[in-house]
Design a protein around this motif. Sequence first.
Motif, PDB file in Angstrom:
ATOM      1  N   ILE A  19       0.838  -1.209   0.000  1.00 19.85           N
ATOM      2  CA  ILE A  19       0.000   0.000   0.000  1.00 19.85           C
ATOM      3  C   ILE A  19       0.867   1.250   0.000  1.00 19.85           C
ATOM      4  O   ILE A  19       0.610   2.204  -0.745  1.00 19.85           O
ATOM      5  N   ALA A  20       1.892   1.251   0.835  1.00 19.59           N
ATOM      6  CA  ALA A  20       2.774   2.421   0.915  1.00 19.59           C
ATOM      7  C   ALA A  20       3.436   2.690  -0.426  1.00 19.59           C
ATOM      8  O   ALA A  20       3.537   3.845  -0.872  1.00 19.59           O
ATOM      9  N   ARG A  21       3.861   1.649  -1.100  1.00 22.50           N
ATOM     10  CA  ARG A  21       4.531   1.823  -2.383  1.00 22.50           C
ATOM     11  C   ARG A  21       3.552   2.203  -3.483  1.00 22.50           C
ATOM     12  O   ARG A  21       3.879   2.984  -4.389  1.00 22.50           O
ATOM     13  N   VAL A  22       2.331   1.663  -3.410  1.00 21.94           N
ATOM     14  CA  VAL A  22       1.304   2.064  -4.375  1.00 21.94           C
ATOM     15  C   VAL A  22       0.996   3.541  -4.212  1.00 21.94           C
ATOM     16  O   VAL A  22       0.900   4.284  -5.192  1.00 21.94           O
ATOM     17  N   GLN A  23       0.849   3.985  -2.977  1.00 22.08           N
ATOM     18  CA  GLN A  23       0.562   5.396  -2.723  1.00 22.08           C
ATOM     19  C   GLN A  23       1.725   6.302  -3.132  1.00 22.08           C
ATOM     20  O   GLN A  23       1.518   7.477  -3.418  1.00 22.08           O
ATOM     21  N   ALA A  24       2.912   5.721  -3.163  1.00 19.02           N
ATOM     22  CA  ALA A  24       4.088   6.489  -3.583  1.00 19.02           C
ATOM     23  C   ALA A  24       4.227   6.533  -5.099  1.00 19.02           C
ATOM     24  O   ALA A  24       5.144   7.166  -5.618  1.00 19.02           O
ATOM     25  N   GLY A  25       3.315   5.879  -5.802  1.00 18.83           N
ATOM     26  CA  GLY A  25       3.318   5.946  -7.256  1.00 18.83           C
ATOM     27  C   GLY A  25       3.522   4.641  -7.993  1.00 18.83           C
ATOM     28  O   GLY A  25       3.439   4.610  -9.224  1.00 18.83           O
ATOM     29  N   GLU A  26       3.785   3.550  -7.273  1.00 19.28           N
ATOM     30  CA  GLU A  26       4.003   2.261  -7.928  1.00 19.28           C
ATOM     31  C   GLU A  26       2.669   1.525  -8.100  1.00 19.28           C
ATOM     32  O   GLU A  26       2.400   0.522  -7.447  1.00 19.28           O
ATOM     33  N   ARG A  27       1.849   2.043  -8.979  1.00 18.75           N
ATOM     34  CA  ARG A  27       0.508   1.503  -9.151  1.00 18.75           C
ATOM     35  C   ARG A  27       0.509   0.030  -9.538  1.00 18.75           C
ATOM     36  O   ARG A  27      -0.393  -0.732  -9.159  1.00 18.75           O
ATOM     37  N   ALA A  28       1.503  -0.400 -10.301  1.00 18.31           N
ATOM     38  CA  ALA A  28       1.556  -1.784 -10.769  1.00 18.31           C
ATOM     39  C   ALA A  28       1.541  -2.779  -9.616  1.00 18.31           C
ATOM     40  O   ALA A  28       1.078  -3.917  -9.775  1.00 18.31           O
ATOM     41  N   LEU A  29       2.036  -2.357  -8.459  1.00 15.03           N
ATOM     42  CA  LEU A  29       2.073  -3.263  -7.314  1.00 15.03           C
ATOM     43  C   LEU A  29       0.674  -3.598  -6.811  1.00 15.03           C
ATOM     44  O   LEU A  29       0.506  -4.559  -6.052  1.00 15.03           O
ATOM     45  N   TYR A  30      -0.326  -2.812  -7.212  1.00 14.08           N
ATOM     46  CA  TYR A  30      -1.696  -3.094  -6.775  1.00 14.08           C
ATOM     47  C   TYR A  30      -2.156  -4.455  -7.287  1.00 14.08           C
ATOM     48  O   TYR A  30      -3.063  -5.059  -6.722  1.00 14.08           O
ATOM     49  N   GLU A  31      -1.524  -4.940  -8.356  1.00 17.26           N
ATOM     50  CA  GLU A  31      -1.859  -6.267  -8.857  1.00 17.26           C
ATOM     51  C   GLU A  31      -1.610  -7.335  -7.794  1.00 17.26           C
ATOM     52  O   GLU A  31      -2.345  -8.336  -7.721  1.00 17.26           O
ATOM     53  N   ILE A  32      -0.589  -7.143  -6.976  1.00 17.24           N
ATOM     54  CA  ILE A  32      -0.296  -8.116  -5.931  1.00 17.24           C
ATOM     55  C   ILE A  32      -1.475  -8.223  -4.972  1.00 17.24           C
ATOM     56  O   ILE A  32      -1.878  -9.322  -4.586  1.00 17.24           O
ATOM     57  N   ILE A  33      -2.037  -7.074  -4.612  1.00 19.77           N
ATOM     58  CA  ILE A  33      -3.199  -7.067  -3.726  1.00 19.77           C
ATOM     59  C   ILE A  33      -4.352  -7.820  -4.363  1.00 19.77           C
ATOM     60  O   ILE A  33      -5.008  -8.654  -3.720  1.00 19.77           O
ATOM     61  N   MET A  34      -4.608  -7.560  -5.638  1.00 16.00           N
ATOM     62  CA  MET A  34      -5.727  -8.228  -6.309  1.00 16.00           C
ATOM     63  C   MET A  34      -5.514  -9.728  -6.400  1.00 16.00           C
ATOM     64  O   MET A  34      -6.422 -10.517  -6.124  1.00 16.00           O
ATOM     65  N   ARG A  35      -4.315 -10.139  -6.798  1.00 15.16           N
ATOM     66  CA  ARG A  35      -4.029 -11.571  -6.892  1.00 15.16           C
ATOM     67  C   ARG A  35      -4.132 -12.230  -5.518  1.00 15.16           C
ATOM     68  O   ARG A  35      -4.543 -13.378  -5.401  1.00 15.16           O
ATOM     69  N   ARG A  36      -3.755 -11.486  -4.494  1.00 14.75           N
ATOM     70  CA  ARG A  36      -3.749 -12.037  -3.140  1.00 14.75           C
ATOM     71  C   ARG A  36      -5.153 -12.240  -2.597  1.00 14.75           C
ATOM     72  O   ARG A  36      -5.411 -13.185  -1.835  1.00 14.75           O
ATOM     73  N   TYR A  37      -6.085 -11.384  -2.987  1.00 21.61           N
ATOM     74  CA  TYR A  37      -7.420 -11.432  -2.386  1.00 21.61           C
ATOM     75  C   TYR A  37      -8.558 -11.689  -3.367  1.00 21.61           C
ATOM     76  O   TYR A  37      -9.727 -11.672  -2.958  1.00 21.61           O
ATOM     77  N   ILE A 113     -17.752 -21.136 -14.792  1.00 17.65           N
ATOM     78  CA  ILE A 113     -16.556 -21.251 -13.975  1.00 17.65           C
ATOM     79  C   ILE A 113     -16.673 -22.539 -13.189  1.00 17.65           C
ATOM     80  O   ILE A 113     -17.614 -22.728 -12.425  1.00 17.65           O
ATOM     81  N   SER A 114     -15.754 -23.420 -13.366  1.00 15.16           N
ATOM     82  CA  SER A 114     -15.793 -24.680 -12.640  1.00 15.16           C
ATOM     83  C   SER A 114     -15.506 -24.425 -11.182  1.00 15.16           C
ATOM     84  O   SER A 114     -14.508 -23.808 -10.839  1.00 15.16           O
ATOM     85  N   MET A 115     -16.379 -24.863 -10.316  1.00 14.86           N
ATOM     86  CA  MET A 115     -16.174 -24.701  -8.892  1.00 14.86           C
ATOM     87  C   MET A 115     -15.534 -25.945  -8.308  1.00 14.86           C
ATOM     88  O   MET A 115     -15.488 -26.124  -7.108  1.00 14.86           O
ATOM     89  N   ARG A 209     -10.647 -15.746 -15.065  1.00 13.88           N
ATOM     90  CA  ARG A 209     -11.457 -14.693 -14.474  1.00 13.88           C
ATOM     91  C   ARG A 209     -10.599 -13.803 -13.576  1.00 13.88           C
ATOM     92  O   ARG A 209     -10.802 -12.592 -13.504  1.00 13.88           O
ATOM     93  N   CYS A 210      -9.645 -14.400 -12.897  1.00 14.03           N
ATOM     94  CA  CYS A 210      -8.708 -13.629 -12.065  1.00 14.03           C
ATOM     95  C   CYS A 210      -7.947 -12.631 -12.931  1.00 14.03           C
ATOM     96  O   CYS A 210      -7.822 -11.452 -12.592  1.00 14.03           O
ATOM     97  N   ASP A 211      -7.445 -13.086 -14.066  1.00 20.73           N
ATOM     98  CA  ASP A 211      -6.725 -12.211 -14.992  1.00 20.73           C
ATOM     99  C   ASP A 211      -7.624 -11.080 -15.478  1.00 20.73           C
ATOM    100  O   ASP A 211      -7.192  -9.933 -15.594  1.00 20.73           O
ATOM    101  N   ARG A 212      -8.886 -11.421 -15.789  1.00 17.35           N
ATOM    102  CA  ARG A 212      -9.800 -10.415 -16.321  1.00 17.35           C
ATOM    103  C   ARG A 212     -10.081  -9.325 -15.297  1.00 17.35           C
ATOM    104  O   ARG A 212     -10.134  -8.133 -15.635  1.00 17.35           O
ATOM    105  N   VAL A 213     -10.268  -9.713 -14.048  1.00 19.46           N
ATOM    106  CA  VAL A 213     -10.518  -8.723 -13.002  1.00 19.46           C
ATOM    107  C   VAL A 213      -9.328  -7.778 -12.874  1.00 19.46           C
ATOM    108  O   VAL A 213      -9.484  -6.557 -12.807  1.00 19.46           O
ATOM    109  N   VAL A 214      -8.122  -8.338 -12.848  1.00 19.27           N
ATOM    110  CA  VAL A 214      -6.914  -7.519 -12.732  1.00 19.27           C
ATOM    111  C   VAL A 214      -6.822  -6.537 -13.894  1.00 19.27           C
ATOM    112  O   VAL A 214      -6.586  -5.335 -13.701  1.00 19.27           O
ATOM    113  N   GLU A 215      -6.991  -7.030 -15.116  1.00 22.25           N
ATOM    114  CA  GLU A 215      -6.892  -6.170 -16.297  1.00 22.25           C
ATOM    115  C   GLU A 215      -7.950  -5.068 -16.274  1.00 22.25           C
ATOM    116  O   GLU A 215      -7.654  -3.897 -16.545  1.00 22.25           O
TER     117      GLU A 215
END
Length: 232
Positions: A19-37, A113-115, A209-215
Motif C-alpha cells: 500500500i505504501a509503495r502504491v501510494q508512492a506511485g508504484e501503481r503496478a504493485l496493486y496487482e499483488i493485492i488483487m491476486r492475493r485477495y 466457472i468450474s467450482m 477470471r482472475c486475470d480479467r478482473v486484474v486487467e
Amino acid sequence: MKTTGILENSKALTDLEIIARVQAGERALYEIIMRRYNQRLYRVTRAILHDDTEAEDVMQDAYVRAYTHLSQFAGRSAFSTWLTRIAVHEALTRLRSRNRHPQVDVTEYDGEISMKMPGTSSNPEYNASAAQLREFLEEAVLNLPESYRTVIMLRDIEELSTAETAEALDLTEENVKVRLHRGHGMIRSWLFERIGTKAKEAFPFMGIRCDRVVENVFDRLEKLAAANPQIQ
C-alpha cells in the motif's frame, strides 16, 4: 499487464508495504493485492449475490473504490478485513438494488466457472468421489440464506476468525457465532465432517477470471487517473 517479476517477489511484501509503495506511485504493485485477495472477494461476493458475473463486477468496483480511498485506510484493522468490508458493502448495495433477495436455484448455475478443482490423486475413483463431495458442499452452502451463507463462507471456507468475520460483515462476534451455529444446523452434519480439507478447494476463482478482473481494474484506474490527476 505483465508483472511476472513483481508477482514472484510478492510473498516478501506485506500488505502495508504494498500500500505504501502504491501510494508512492508504484501503481503496478496493486496487482499483488488483487491476486492475493481475488479468491476471498469472489467467494464472499458470490455468497451474497449468487451470481458469477455480478460477483466479478462487484469485485472490480470494490478494488477501484479501495484504491481511490487508500488514504482513508487507518490501519485499525487488517487491510484484508478493510478490503473485504468494502466488497461486502458493494455486494449488499447491488443486492438491495434488485429490490428483492435472490431465490437460490442451483440449476441456474451454468458451469461457466468450474467450482471443482481437479484432484491430485491418479486414482479416477478417488477423484470422482472428492469432486462429488465438493459438489455437495457447494450446493449445501449456496442453498443457505444469504445471512448464514456469508458467515460460513468467511469462517469455514476462508478461515477468518470470529472477530475478523464480525468486522468484515459489520456484525457483533455473538451474532457471527449464532449465525455460524444455525448455518451449520441447516447443513447436514455429515457434510462438514466428511468434506475435511476439501472445503478450501471449493469455490475457486479460476485463472482466466482472475486475470480479467486484474486487467479491468487497471483499465478503470488508468481512466480515473487521466480524468483526475490527483489519483496516481
